[in-house]
Design a protein around this motif. Structure first.
Motif, PDB file in Angstrom:
ATOM      1  N   LYS A  31      26.005 -21.274  31.149  1.00 38.10           N
ATOM      2  CA  LYS A  31      25.576 -19.994  30.568  1.00 38.10           C
ATOM      3  C   LYS A  31      26.786 -19.080  30.382  1.00 38.10           C
ATOM      4  N   PHE A  32      27.626 -19.014  31.384  1.00 41.69           N
ATOM      5  CA  PHE A  32      28.797 -18.154  31.334  1.00 41.69           C
ATOM      6  C   PHE A  32      29.765 -18.612  30.246  1.00 41.69           C
ATOM      7  N   ILE A  33      29.962 -19.895  30.138  1.00 45.64           N
ATOM      8  CA  ILE A  33      30.856 -20.440  29.105  1.00 45.64           C
ATOM      9  C   ILE A  33      30.301 -20.141  27.717  1.00 45.64           C
ATOM     10  N   SER A  34      28.982 -20.268  27.556  1.00 47.13           N
ATOM     11  CA  SER A  34      28.353 -19.961  26.264  1.00 47.13           C
ATOM     12  C   SER A  34      28.576 -18.500  25.888  1.00 47.13           C
ATOM     13  N   ILE A  35      28.450 -17.611  26.857  1.00 47.54           N
ATOM     14  CA  ILE A  35      28.687 -16.187  26.604  1.00 47.54           C
ATOM     15  C   ILE A  35      30.145 -15.966  26.220  1.00 47.54           C
ATOM     16  N   MET A  36      31.063 -16.652  26.911  1.00 47.27           N
ATOM     17  CA  MET A  36      32.484 -16.527  26.589  1.00 47.27           C
ATOM     18  C   MET A  36      32.756 -16.967  25.149  1.00 47.27           C
ATOM     19  N   LYS A  37      32.108 -18.039  24.721  1.00 46.87           N
ATOM     20  CA  LYS A  37      32.319 -18.530  23.357  1.00 46.87           C
ATOM     21  C   LYS A  37      31.783 -17.539  22.329  1.00 46.87           C
ATOM     22  N   ILE A  38      30.660 -16.917  22.663  1.00 49.59           N
ATOM     23  CA  ILE A  38      30.084 -15.919  21.756  1.00 49.59           C
ATOM     24  C   ILE A  38      31.022 -14.716  21.638  1.00 49.59           C
ATOM     25  N   LEU A  39      31.602 -14.335  22.748  1.00 47.84           N
ATOM     26  CA  LEU A  39      32.482 -13.164  22.780  1.00 47.84           C
ATOM     27  C   LEU A  39      33.952 -13.530  22.583  1.00 47.84           C
ATOM     28  N   LYS A  40      34.207 -14.666  22.002  1.00 45.16           N
ATOM     29  CA  LYS A  40      35.570 -15.207  21.866  1.00 45.16           C
ATOM     30  C   LYS A  40      36.555 -14.204  21.271  1.00 45.16           C
ATOM     31  N   GLY A  41      36.094 -13.360  20.403  1.00 46.84           N
ATOM     32  CA  GLY A  41      36.981 -12.404  19.744  1.00 46.84           C
ATOM     33  C   GLY A  41      37.480 -11.304  20.662  1.00 46.84           C
ATOM     34  N   LEU A  42      36.835 -11.095  21.795  1.00 47.63           N
ATOM     35  CA  LEU A  42      37.263 -10.025  22.697  1.00 47.63           C
ATOM     36  C   LEU A  42      38.467 -10.455  23.519  1.00 47.63           C
ATOM     37  N   ASP A  43      39.274  -9.502  23.885  1.00 43.66           N
ATOM     38  CA  ASP A  43      40.429  -9.769  24.733  1.00 43.66           C
ATOM     39  C   ASP A  43      39.955  -9.745  26.185  1.00 43.66           C
ATOM     40  N   TYR A  44      39.909 -10.918  26.825  1.00 46.80           N
ATOM     41  CA  TYR A  44      39.380 -11.020  28.181  1.00 46.80           C
ATOM     42  C   TYR A  44      40.203 -10.229  29.189  1.00 46.80           C
ATOM     43  N   LYS A  45      41.517 -10.207  29.011  1.00 48.04           N
ATOM     44  CA  LYS A  45      42.374  -9.476  29.953  1.00 48.04           C
ATOM     45  C   LYS A  45      42.056  -7.986  29.901  1.00 48.04           C
ATOM     46  N   GLU A  46      41.783  -7.517  28.696  1.00 47.98           N
ATOM     47  CA  GLU A  46      41.429  -6.115  28.537  1.00 47.98           C
ATOM     48  C   GLU A  46      40.109  -5.817  29.255  1.00 47.98           C
ATOM     49  N   GLN A  47      39.226  -6.799  29.299  1.00 45.64           N
ATOM     50  CA  GLN A  47      37.928  -6.645  29.949  1.00 45.64           C
ATOM     51  C   GLN A  47      38.020  -6.882  31.453  1.00 45.64           C
ATOM     52  N   GLY A  48      39.207  -7.237  31.959  1.00 47.30           N
ATOM     53  CA  GLY A  48      39.386  -7.476  33.391  1.00 47.30           C
ATOM     54  C   GLY A  48      38.897  -8.840  33.837  1.00 47.30           C
ATOM     55  N   PHE A  49      38.859  -9.808  32.923  1.00 48.94           N
ATOM     56  CA  PHE A  49      38.358 -11.146  33.246  1.00 48.94           C
ATOM     57  C   PHE A  49      39.504 -12.147  33.193  1.00 48.94           C
ATOM     58  N   ASN A  50      39.654 -12.922  34.232  1.00 50.64           N
ATOM     59  CA  ASN A  50      40.717 -13.924  34.307  1.00 50.64           C
ATOM     60  C   ASN A  50      40.121 -15.292  33.949  1.00 50.64           C
ATOM     61  N   VAL A  51      40.346 -15.738  32.718  1.00 55.06           N
ATOM     62  CA  VAL A  51      39.775 -16.985  32.221  1.00 55.06           C
ATOM     63  C   VAL A  51      40.295 -18.176  33.020  1.00 55.06           C
ATOM     64  N   ILE A  52      41.590 -18.192  33.313  1.00 52.46           N
ATOM     65  CA  ILE A  52      42.180 -19.330  34.033  1.00 52.46           C
ATOM     66  C   ILE A  52      41.564 -19.450  35.430  1.00 52.46           C
ATOM     67  N   LYS A  53      41.350 -18.339  36.077  1.00 52.62           N
ATOM     68  CA  LYS A  53      40.724 -18.361  37.408  1.00 52.62           C
ATOM     69  C   LYS A  53      39.310 -18.952  37.316  1.00 52.62           C
ATOM     70  N   PHE A  54      38.588 -18.561  36.282  1.00 48.97           N
ATOM     71  CA  PHE A  54      37.235 -19.098  36.069  1.00 48.97           C
ATOM     72  C   PHE A  54      37.287 -20.594  35.775  1.00 48.97           C
ATOM     73  N   VAL A  55      38.186 -21.003  34.909  1.00 53.15           N
ATOM     74  CA  VAL A  55      38.340 -22.425  34.559  1.00 53.15           C
ATOM     75  C   VAL A  55      38.670 -23.230  35.821  1.00 53.15           C
ATOM     76  N   ASN A  56      39.575 -22.711  36.644  1.00 52.62           N
ATOM     77  CA  ASN A  56      39.939 -23.397  37.887  1.00 52.62           C
ATOM     78  C   ASN A  56      38.738 -23.536  38.821  1.00 52.62           C
ATOM     79  N   GLU A  57      37.925 -22.499  38.893  1.00 52.73           N
ATOM     80  CA  GLU A  57      36.733 -22.558  39.753  1.00 52.73           C
ATOM     81  C   GLU A  57      35.762 -23.626  39.277  1.00 52.73           C
TER      82      GLU A  57
END
Length: 186
Positions: free
Chosen positions: A84-110
């Motif tokens: 579900k979270f990955i699907s939301i990330m794909k939908i919001l792909k255009g947003l800058d995750y760092k600006e939103q305070g989200f660490n994609v690499i940390k999530f991927v590692n988890e």
């Protein structure tokens, strides 16, 4: 039936009546003794319950089967959450995750550590492949296997090295801890 009528019914029972009660009647009466705080009647009802001997499959086998099913169910629930979270990330792909305070690499590692821990648990502690474990409990519906492939493809995009420490935490604290507690392995 009122509480007073229930009390009167219980008090009128004699020793010959207790063993004749059906399972439905006995369980309802025991529940009423909790409501009425009548420990004496409760004890009479419980002690007069017919005793039955049962045969069952080896207990060690049974708890392992049940534990494996429950662990796979928990795995699938977490997998659905990640999907579900990955699907939301794909939908919001255009947003800058760092600006939103989200660490994609940390999530991927988890997510990667979670999948690897489950795979290790299945192969090294249960003795079967994780894919087979999922299919054993969720049939030949390829939905969950395809979901795992989709999540692995997502992980591959980020070319992340597996976080062995995080994998160890998932393995030890979730999968092995549950397994050991359920099957009483030391």
């Amino acid at each position: 039936m009122s509480v007073k009528a229930s009390l009167n019914t219980l008090k009128k029972m004699n020793e010959k009546m207790y063993p004749k009660l059906s399972a439905d009647e006995r369980s309802a009466m025991v529940i009423k003794t909790f409501v009425n705080n009548d420990e004496v009647q409760r004890e009479k009802l419980v002690k007069s319950c017919p005793m039955v001997n049962y045969s069952e499959s080896d207990h060690a086998y049974t708890v392992r089967i049940e534990a494996s099913r429950d662990i796979v169910t928990v795995f699938i629930i977490q997998l659905l959450e990640y999907d579900k979270f990955i699907s939301i990330m794909k939908i919001l792909k255009g947003l800058d995750y760092k600006e939103q305070g989200f660490n994609v690499i940390k999530f991927v590692n988890e997510v990667q550590a979670f999948l690897l821990a489950f795979e290790t648990f299945c192969e090294e502690h249960v003795g079967i492949a994780s894919r087979d474990m999922i299919q054993a409990w969720y049939g030949y519906d390829e939905r969950y296997i395809k979901m795992m492939e989709k999540i692995n493809n997502f992980i591959d995009i980020y070319e992340s090295n597996p976080d062995e420490e995080l994998k160890g935490i998932w393995l030890k604290k979730v999968f092995l801890n549950t397994w050991k507690n359920r099957v009483k392995v030391r």
